[in-house]
Design an enzyme around this catalytic site. Structure first.
Site, PDB file in Angstrom:
ATOM      1  N   CYS A  77       0.825  -1.207   0.000  1.00  0.00           N
ATOM      2  CA  CYS A  77       0.000   0.000   0.000  1.00  0.00           C
ATOM      3  C   CYS A  77       0.870   1.274   0.000  1.00  0.00           C
ATOM      4  O   CYS A  77       1.500   1.561  -1.004  1.00  0.00           O
ATOM      5  CB  CYS A  77      -0.986  -0.061   1.160  1.00  0.00           C
ATOM      6  SG  CYS A  77      -2.441   0.925   0.859  1.00  0.00           S
ATOM      7  N   HIS A 168      -3.395  -5.351   1.616  1.00  0.00           N
ATOM      8  CA  HIS A 168      -2.695  -5.656   2.871  1.00  0.00           C
ATOM      9  C   HIS A 168      -2.697  -7.151   3.171  1.00  0.00           C
ATOM     10  O   HIS A 168      -3.548  -7.619   3.941  1.00  0.00           O
ATOM     11  CB  HIS A 168      -3.366  -4.909   4.029  1.00  0.00           C
ATOM     12  CG  HIS A 168      -3.151  -3.443   3.997  1.00  0.00           C
ATOM     13  ND1 HIS A 168      -2.129  -2.825   4.674  1.00  0.00           N
ATOM     14  CD2 HIS A 168      -3.803  -2.465   3.344  1.00  0.00           C
ATOM     15  CE1 HIS A 168      -2.175  -1.526   4.452  1.00  0.00           C
ATOM     16  NE2 HIS A 168      -3.185  -1.281   3.650  1.00  0.00           N
ATOM     17  N   GLU A 170      -0.927  -8.798   5.085  1.00  0.00           N
ATOM     18  CA  GLU A 170      -0.672  -9.073   6.513  1.00  0.00           C
ATOM     19  C   GLU A 170      -1.972  -9.105   7.320  1.00  0.00           C
ATOM     20  O   GLU A 170      -1.978  -9.543   8.469  1.00  0.00           O
ATOM     21  CB  GLU A 170       0.315  -8.043   7.083  1.00  0.00           C
ATOM     22  CG  GLU A 170      -0.245  -6.666   7.383  1.00  0.00           C
ATOM     23  CD  GLU A 170      -0.433  -5.772   6.161  1.00  0.00           C
ATOM     24  OE1 GLU A 170      -0.262  -6.248   5.024  1.00  0.00           O
ATOM     25  OE2 GLU A 170      -0.773  -4.584   6.354  1.00  0.00           O
TER      26      GLU A 170
HETATM   27  N1  GLN Z   1      -3.658   6.410   1.256  1.00  0.00           N
HETATM   28  C1  GLN Z   1      -2.310   6.075   1.634  1.00  0.00           C
HETATM   29  C2  GLN Z   1      -1.296   6.861   0.785  1.00  0.00           C
HETATM   30  O1  GLN Z   1      -1.674   7.445  -0.177  1.00  0.00           O
HETATM   31  C3  GLN Z   1      -2.057   4.584   1.523  1.00  0.00           C
HETATM   32  C4  GLN Z   1      -3.007   3.852   2.438  1.00  0.00           C
HETATM   33  C5  GLN Z   1      -2.421   2.620   3.071  1.00  0.00           C
HETATM   34  O2  GLN Z   1      -1.226   2.425   3.117  1.00  0.00           O
HETATM   35  N2  GLN Z   1      -3.295   1.814   3.648  1.00  0.00           N
HETATM   36  O3  GLN Z   1      -0.150   6.899   1.062  1.00  0.00           O
END
Ligand code: GLN
Length: 190
Positions: A77, A168, A170
């Site tokens: 992410c 995610h 995890e």
């Molecule tokens: N919205 C976050 C970003 O732009 C990422 C979200 C996340 O890591 N769950 O960095």
């Protein structure tokens, strides 16, 4: 025992640490750049990529970039955003190691968090994918292998010793993504 660092400046590092222990690796919470010298691979967890950049500062960013260019790294992410060559919405600097264009918060407010099941190339097939204010990978370069998709978009990718997911892993029971990362660490480790 493999020592795997988890960048622990911010975000969800605990669930990654538990998963590594389950798979027989030793997690190391990385809070300062010097710790990068003593680990075999690194996980950059979810969180806010812009906050990571602020907390790293110029020296931390340099040290991280150097690590990522030479050693196995797995970004989830926000971690995927930090590894990217191009970041949109808004434009933001990245380490540039993964040849992708990634769009932050691409799913809009209403459906920004979701749990879906999608096709996956890792042995065992279909994988649960937990999304939290997720980015979307809008372009993948020729050296990027796509391991899982959502609505046709790449969501789990591998490029050499780098692995990245917009979801995610995890937070699901499935251990296959972390096991794949440990396989990369074993293969490319020094
Ligand atoms: N919205 C976050 C970003 O732009 C990422 C979200 C996340 O890591 N769950 O960095």
């Amino acid at each position: 025992m493999m020592k795997i660092g988890i960048l622990a400046l911010q975000g969800d590092f605990d669930a990654h640490a538990r998963r590594l222990v389950e798979l027989g690796a030793e997690p190391v919470l990385v809070r300062n750049p010097e710790q990068l010298d003593g680990i075999d691979g690194l996980i950059i967890p979810g969180g806010e990529s812009s906050v990571f950049l602020n907390l790293l500062g110029a020296r931390g960013f340099e040290k991280l970039s150097e690590f990522v260019r030479t050693r196995p790294t797995f970004g989830t992410c926000a971690g995927c955003i930090l590894l990217a060559r191009e970041v949109e919405n808004p434009a933001q600097k990245g380490v540039g190691a993964l040849d992708i264009t990634v769009r932050r918060n691409a799913y809009g407010r209403q459906i920004d968090s979701a749990i879906v099941e999608g096709p996956c190339e890792l042995a065992g097939g279909v994988m649960e994918q937990v999304y939290i204010r997720a980015p979307r990978i809008e372009r993948v370069g020729p050296e990027v292998e796509v391991l899982a998709r959502r609505d046709g978009y790449a969501v789990l990718i591998r490029q050499g010793k780098l692995l990245a997911a917009t979801f995610h892993p995890e937070l699901s029971e499935d251990k296959r993504v972390h096991a794949e990362f440990l396989r990369l660490v074993e293969k490319y480790g020094q």
